[in-house]
Design a protein around this motif. Structure first.
Motif, mmCIF file in Angstrom:
data_model
loop_
_atom_site.group_PDB
_atom_site.id
_atom_site.type_symbol
_atom_site.label_atom_id
_atom_site.label_comp_id
_atom_site.label_asym_id
_atom_site.label_seq_id
_atom_site.Cartn_x
_atom_site.Cartn_y
_atom_site.Cartn_z
ATOM 1 N N GLU A 46 34.656 -4.864 -1.155
ATOM 2 C CA GLU A 46 35.760 -5.337 -1.993
ATOM 3 C C GLU A 46 36.532 -4.177 -2.604
ATOM 4 O O GLU A 46 37.745 -4.215 -2.707
ATOM 5 C CB GLU A 46 35.232 -6.248 -3.102
ATOM 6 C CG GLU A 46 36.251 -7.221 -3.665
ATOM 7 C CD GLU A 46 37.228 -6.604 -4.651
ATOM 8 O OE1 GLU A 46 36.979 -5.474 -5.125
ATOM 9 O OE2 GLU A 46 38.243 -7.251 -4.964
ATOM 10 N N ILE A 62 30.165 -6.805 -1.269
ATOM 11 C CA ILE A 62 30.002 -8.071 -1.985
ATOM 12 C C ILE A 62 28.671 -8.724 -1.620
ATOM 13 O O ILE A 62 27.979 -9.273 -2.471
ATOM 14 C CB ILE A 62 31.158 -9.026 -1.652
ATOM 15 C CG1 ILE A 62 32.477 -8.488 -2.217
ATOM 16 C CG2 ILE A 62 30.894 -10.432 -2.183
ATOM 17 C CD1 ILE A 62 33.688 -9.309 -1.832
ATOM 18 N N SER A 87 26.398 -7.449 -6.658
ATOM 19 C CA SER A 87 27.568 -7.540 -5.790
ATOM 20 C C SER A 87 28.594 -6.527 -6.287
ATOM 21 O O SER A 87 29.119 -6.665 -7.393
ATOM 22 C CB SER A 87 28.135 -8.960 -5.828
ATOM 23 O OG SER A 87 29.105 -9.158 -4.829
ATOM 24 N N ILE A 89 32.052 -4.742 -6.760
ATOM 25 C CA ILE A 89 33.456 -5.163 -6.681
ATOM 26 C C ILE A 89 34.315 -3.893 -6.849
ATOM 27 O O ILE A 89 34.263 -3.017 -6.006
ATOM 28 C CB ILE A 89 33.758 -6.249 -7.735
ATOM 29 C CG1 ILE A 89 32.647 -7.331 -7.712
ATOM 30 C CG2 ILE A 89 35.093 -6.908 -7.443
ATOM 31 C CD1 ILE A 89 32.471 -8.027 -6.369
ATOM 32 N N GLN A 105 29.535 -13.780 -6.967
ATOM 33 C CA GLN A 105 30.138 -15.055 -6.561
ATOM 34 C C GLN A 105 29.133 -15.975 -5.868
ATOM 35 O O GLN A 105 29.503 -17.017 -5.353
ATOM 36 C CB GLN A 105 31.318 -14.803 -5.627
ATOM 37 C CG GLN A 105 32.517 -14.170 -6.305
ATOM 38 C CD GLN A 105 33.588 -13.789 -5.316
ATOM 39 O OE1 GLN A 105 33.525 -12.723 -4.702
ATOM 40 N NE2 GLN A 105 34.581 -14.649 -5.150
ATOM 41 N N SER A 108 25.714 -12.914 -2.377
ATOM 42 C CA SER A 108 24.949 -11.692 -2.142
ATOM 43 C C SER A 108 23.502 -12.032 -1.808
ATOM 44 O O SER A 108 22.974 -13.071 -2.229
ATOM 45 C CB SER A 108 24.993 -10.804 -3.384
ATOM 46 O OG SER A 108 24.108 -9.702 -3.260
ATOM 47 N N ASN A 150 35.602 -7.469 -12.272
ATOM 48 C CA ASN A 150 36.392 -7.271 -11.059
ATOM 49 C C ASN A 150 36.865 -5.841 -10.848
ATOM 50 O O ASN A 150 36.562 -5.227 -9.839
ATOM 51 C CB ASN A 150 37.592 -8.223 -11.077
ATOM 52 C CG ASN A 150 38.311 -8.290 -9.763
ATOM 53 O OD1 ASN A 150 38.706 -7.287 -9.194
ATOM 54 N ND2 ASN A 150 38.494 -9.495 -9.240
#
Length: 324
Positions: A46, A62, A87, A89, A105, A108, A150
């Motif tokens: 990502e 991710i 995960s 980002i 999300q 993973s 994020n």
């Protein structure tokens, strides 16, 4: 409250040593390919940065919660596989350290019910030792909401700003590690994906993408963190942002293009001066390297299509595309 992990000696070094000298600004003045294809099994990267020390791009994953490198000739290698990273980002390489957003999300290999849509952390690793220096818990600052850390922006004194796509807040982390909510606003709320990419402007403000609203917002750090919409733009559902030579490069169109955005009034308003649509597919974000913008084609659309079923995510081929 989740357990914190801190190595005291390294934290002391971080507190006095971090500035915003990102490694990509030291990238070599040498030919880079216009497109770099690479293979990395189920990587689903990502975030992308660049390390002049390694002379490689640095990317997240991710699906596997690890950090890897990609050379300009397209060779991928694992760099760090930390158990704490569920995960990966957004990512930055700064002064011999790797800063990465830790979110989840639910796709993973490390996802759990306790972390899925509940995780927002900033992890800081030493580039030389590959060891975790600091783990900053952010989601506990805003209880009662889903969370997804994020992207990262850094100002010259080492202060780090982190967006949360599922909560309407931007976090602030001092170089000492002290974390707080910089700003909360209903402008940042979304039924889908809210805040996304973020950059620090040397004139003392942040520019942030609100994906669900298709808008860019300016957060004036010199004026009480006042939030204003960057006017004059069409709907621009942005993902990653990179500020380069005072232009903003926005990955948009569900990762199908990159828009070069320019302002002549200190980002009160702006306009799209160029759009590149060749070579982008399910892209996420970009980085300035060697005088150019390079964007990561990450197959991000497959993450949403999987609907939380990690077994559906089996792609191995990715690419890094130069803005032309």
């Amino acid at each position: 409250m989740k357990e914190k992990y801190i190595v005291a000696a390294l934290v002391a070094a971080f507190s006095v040593g971090l500035t915003a000298c990102e490694d990509h600004t030291l990238s070599p003045n040498a030919p880079f390919p216009e497109r770099i294809n690479f293979t990395a099994a189920r990587q689903y990267p990502e975030g992308i940065s660049y390390s002049s020390q390694l002379a490689k791009f640095v990317i997240t994953s991710i699906t596997q919660g690890k950090i890897g490198t990609v050379s300009t000739d397209g060779h991928y290698e694992d760099l760090i596989t930390p158990p704490e990273l569920v995960s990966g980002i957004g990512i930055k390489v700064v002064d011999g350290r790797i800063l990465v957003c830790n979110g989840d999300q639910g796709v993973s290999t490390k996802s759990t019910p306790q972390t899925t849509r509940k995780l927002a952390e900033l992890l800081i690793f030493n580039l030389n030792s590959r060891q975790l220096e600091r783990r900053v818990d952010l989601d506990d600052l805003y209880p009662g909401s889903p969370h997804f850390a994020n992207d990262i922006a850094i100002q010259p004194d080492g202060t780090v700003y982190v967006t949360d796509s599922f909560a309407p807040v931007i976090y602030k982390v001092l170089s000492s590690g002290q974390a707080s909510i910089l700003v909360e606003s209903p402008l940042f709320s979304s039924m889908t994906f809210g805040l996304n990419g973020i950059v620090y402007h040397p004139n003392g403000y942040l520019i942030v993408a609100q994906t669900g609203a298709g808008k860019l917002y300016k957060v004036d750090l010199m004026n009480g963190n006042a939030i204003t919409e960057v006017g004059g733009l069409p709907s621009l559902p942005g993902d990653g942002l990179t500020l380069f030579n005072n232009d903003l490069y926005v990955v948009t169109g569900s990762g199908s293009r990159v828009a070069q955005v320019r302002s002549t009034d200190n980002w009160q308003t702006a306009s799209i001066i160029k759009t590149d649509e060749i070579g982008y597919n399910q892209a996420t974000t970009n980085v300035a390297v060697n005088g150019s913008i390079y964007t990561l084609n990450a197959r991000i659309g497959e993450i949403s299509a999987a609907m939380g079923n990690a077994a559906l995510l089996q792609s191995n081929d990715y690419s890094i595309q130069k803005f032309k």
